[in-house]
Design a protein around this motif. Sequence first.
Motif, PDB file in Angstrom:
ATOM      1  N   MET A 231      41.367  31.864  50.278  1.00  0.00           N
ATOM      2  CA  MET A 231      42.461  32.810  50.427  1.00  0.00           C
ATOM      3  C   MET A 231      41.926  34.349  49.975  1.00  0.00           C
ATOM      4  O   MET A 231      41.079  34.360  49.147  1.00  0.00           O
ATOM      5  CB  MET A 231      43.626  32.845  49.804  1.00  0.00           C
ATOM      6  CG  MET A 231      44.366  31.438  50.145  1.00  0.00           C
ATOM      7  SD  MET A 231      46.014  31.485  49.272  1.00  0.00           S
ATOM      8  CE  MET A 231      46.686  32.675  50.464  1.00  0.00           C
ATOM      9  N   LYS A 232      42.328  35.489  50.581  1.00  0.00           N
ATOM     10  CA  LYS A 232      41.840  36.628  50.068  1.00  0.00           C
ATOM     11  C   LYS A 232      42.075  36.950  48.870  1.00  0.00           C
ATOM     12  O   LYS A 232      43.192  36.651  48.324  1.00  0.00           O
ATOM     13  CB  LYS A 232      42.645  37.693  51.134  1.00  0.00           C
ATOM     14  CG  LYS A 232      41.842  39.214  50.666  1.00  0.00           C
ATOM     15  CD  LYS A 232      42.338  40.096  51.739  1.00  0.00           C
ATOM     16  CE  LYS A 232      42.041  41.599  51.188  1.00  0.00           C
ATOM     17  NZ  LYS A 232      42.596  42.699  52.134  1.00  0.00           N
ATOM     18  N   GLY A 233      41.326  37.119  47.921  1.00  0.00           N
ATOM     19  CA  GLY A 233      41.370  37.633  46.437  1.00  0.00           C
ATOM     20  C   GLY A 233      40.679  36.460  45.692  1.00  0.00           C
ATOM     21  O   GLY A 233      40.742  36.745  44.387  1.00  0.00           O
ATOM     22  N   ASP A 234      40.577  35.233  46.258  1.00  0.00           N
ATOM     23  CA  ASP A 234      39.799  34.331  45.303  1.00  0.00           C
ATOM     24  C   ASP A 234      38.480  34.856  44.871  1.00  0.00           C
ATOM     25  O   ASP A 234      37.921  35.668  45.728  1.00  0.00           O
ATOM     26  CB  ASP A 234      39.585  33.036  46.349  1.00  0.00           C
ATOM     27  CG  ASP A 234      40.594  31.948  46.551  1.00  0.00           C
ATOM     28  OD1 ASP A 234      41.492  32.185  45.880  1.00  0.00           O
ATOM     29  OD2 ASP A 234      40.192  31.187  47.164  1.00  0.00           O
ATOM     30  N   ARG A 235      38.165  34.555  43.716  1.00  0.00           N
ATOM     31  CA  ARG A 235      36.843  35.052  43.224  1.00  0.00           C
ATOM     32  C   ARG A 235      36.284  34.267  42.242  1.00  0.00           C
ATOM     33  O   ARG A 235      37.085  33.369  41.458  1.00  0.00           O
ATOM     34  CB  ARG A 235      36.894  36.572  42.794  1.00  0.00           C
ATOM     35  CG  ARG A 235      37.643  36.680  41.472  1.00  0.00           C
ATOM     36  CD  ARG A 235      37.987  38.101  41.155  1.00  0.00           C
ATOM     37  NE  ARG A 235      38.656  38.392  39.943  1.00  0.00           N
ATOM     38  CZ  ARG A 235      38.490  38.613  39.171  1.00  0.00           C
ATOM     39  NH1 ARG A 235      37.185  38.844  38.589  1.00  0.00           N
ATOM     40  NH2 ARG A 235      39.200  38.937  37.867  1.00  0.00           N
ATOM     41  N   VAL A 236      34.827  34.212  42.058  1.00  0.00           N
ATOM     42  CA  VAL A 236      34.138  33.270  40.992  1.00  0.00           C
ATOM     43  C   VAL A 236      33.337  34.453  40.312  1.00  0.00           C
ATOM     44  O   VAL A 236      32.484  35.210  41.142  1.00  0.00           O
ATOM     45  CB  VAL A 236      33.370  32.581  41.753  1.00  0.00           C
ATOM     46  CG1 VAL A 236      32.527  31.591  40.881  1.00  0.00           C
ATOM     47  CG2 VAL A 236      34.405  31.354  42.549  1.00  0.00           C
ATOM     48  N   GLU A 237      33.329  34.584  39.229  1.00  0.00           N
ATOM     49  CA  GLU A 237      32.366  35.180  38.297  1.00  0.00           C
ATOM     50  C   GLU A 237      31.341  34.099  37.590  1.00  0.00           C
ATOM     51  O   GLU A 237      31.580  33.135  37.130  1.00  0.00           O
ATOM     52  CB  GLU A 237      33.278  35.913  37.216  1.00  0.00           C
ATOM     53  CG  GLU A 237      34.218  36.955  37.466  1.00  0.00           C
ATOM     54  CD  GLU A 237      34.689  37.579  36.282  1.00  0.00           C
ATOM     55  OE1 GLU A 237      34.221  38.448  35.648  1.00  0.00           O
ATOM     56  OE2 GLU A 237      35.792  37.149  36.115  1.00  0.00           O
ATOM     57  N   VAL A 238      30.083  34.620  37.655  1.00  0.00           N
ATOM     58  CA  VAL A 238      29.012  33.734  37.150  1.00  0.00           C
ATOM     59  C   VAL A 238      28.189  34.707  36.143  1.00  0.00           C
ATOM     60  O   VAL A 238      27.849  35.800  36.573  1.00  0.00           O
ATOM     61  CB  VAL A 238      28.072  33.350  38.209  1.00  0.00           C
ATOM     62  CG1 VAL A 238      27.077  32.338  37.546  1.00  0.00           C
ATOM     63  CG2 VAL A 238      28.802  32.671  39.313  1.00  0.00           C
ATOM     64  N   VAL A 239      28.194  34.393  34.729  1.00  0.00           N
ATOM     65  CA  VAL A 239      27.463  34.985  34.035  1.00  0.00           C
ATOM     66  C   VAL A 239      25.977  34.341  33.571  1.00  0.00           C
ATOM     67  O   VAL A 239      26.117  32.995  33.479  1.00  0.00           O
ATOM     68  CB  VAL A 239      28.022  35.119  32.387  1.00  0.00           C
ATOM     69  CG1 VAL A 239      27.338  35.905  31.326  1.00  0.00           C
ATOM     70  CG2 VAL A 239      29.510  35.689  32.887  1.00  0.00           C
ATOM     71  N   ILE A 240      24.939  34.836  33.838  1.00  0.00           N
ATOM     72  CA  ILE A 240      23.631  34.165  33.639  1.00  0.00           C
ATOM     73  C   ILE A 240      22.741  34.647  32.503  1.00  0.00           C
ATOM     74  O   ILE A 240      22.847  35.931  32.331  1.00  0.00           O
ATOM     75  CB  ILE A 240      22.785  34.141  34.965  1.00  0.00           C
ATOM     76  CG1 ILE A 240      22.579  35.302  35.418  1.00  0.00           C
ATOM     77  CG2 ILE A 240      23.737  33.280  36.183  1.00  0.00           C
ATOM     78  CD1 ILE A 240      21.369  35.342  36.198  1.00  0.00           C
ATOM     79  N   ASP A 241      21.969  33.674  31.962  1.00  0.00           N
ATOM     80  CA  ASP A 241      20.808  34.616  31.039  1.00  0.00           C
ATOM     81  C   ASP A 241      19.670  34.934  32.023  1.00  0.00           C
ATOM     82  O   ASP A 241      19.117  34.307  32.474  1.00  0.00           O
ATOM     83  CB  ASP A 241      20.608  33.268  30.214  1.00  0.00           C
ATOM     84  CG  ASP A 241      19.354  33.573  29.115  1.00  0.00           C
ATOM     85  OD1 ASP A 241      19.141  35.061  28.811  1.00  0.00           O
ATOM     86  OD2 ASP A 241      18.723  32.701  28.686  1.00  0.00           O
ATOM     87  N   ALA A 242      19.596  36.451  31.635  1.00  0.00           N
ATOM     88  CA  ALA A 242      18.369  36.929  32.489  1.00  0.00           C
ATOM     89  C   ALA A 242      17.275  37.327  31.482  1.00  0.00           C
ATOM     90  O   ALA A 242      16.738  38.102  31.474  1.00  0.00           O
ATOM     91  CB  ALA A 242      18.869  38.149  33.034  1.00  0.00           C
TER      92      ALA A 242
END
Length: 85
Positions: A1-12
């Motif tokens: 649905m509009k507004g679904d989101r996923v945040e991914v934090v990675i080690d760079a």
Amino acid sequence: MKGDRVEVVIDAGGTTRTYEVVATRAGRRVEVVTRRGVVEVVEVTRTGTPVRTARFMASRILALVEHPVNARGPRAGEIDEADEE
């Protein structure tokens, strides 16, 4: 649905980077799939056609947070007038 989101934090390599995949239009959703050490975050249409794809090595991911949109009922902290009666 509009507004679904996923945040991914990675080690760079000594620092962290944050990436965000968001369902940008009505009817689209964000799906997360893990296979063979790779995490894939995909924005897909109603018919399942991928629109955008982000791939990350699972060993580099520090955090993966899904923020789904609540399609049914009030959000947390909101009061539904029907519940007050």
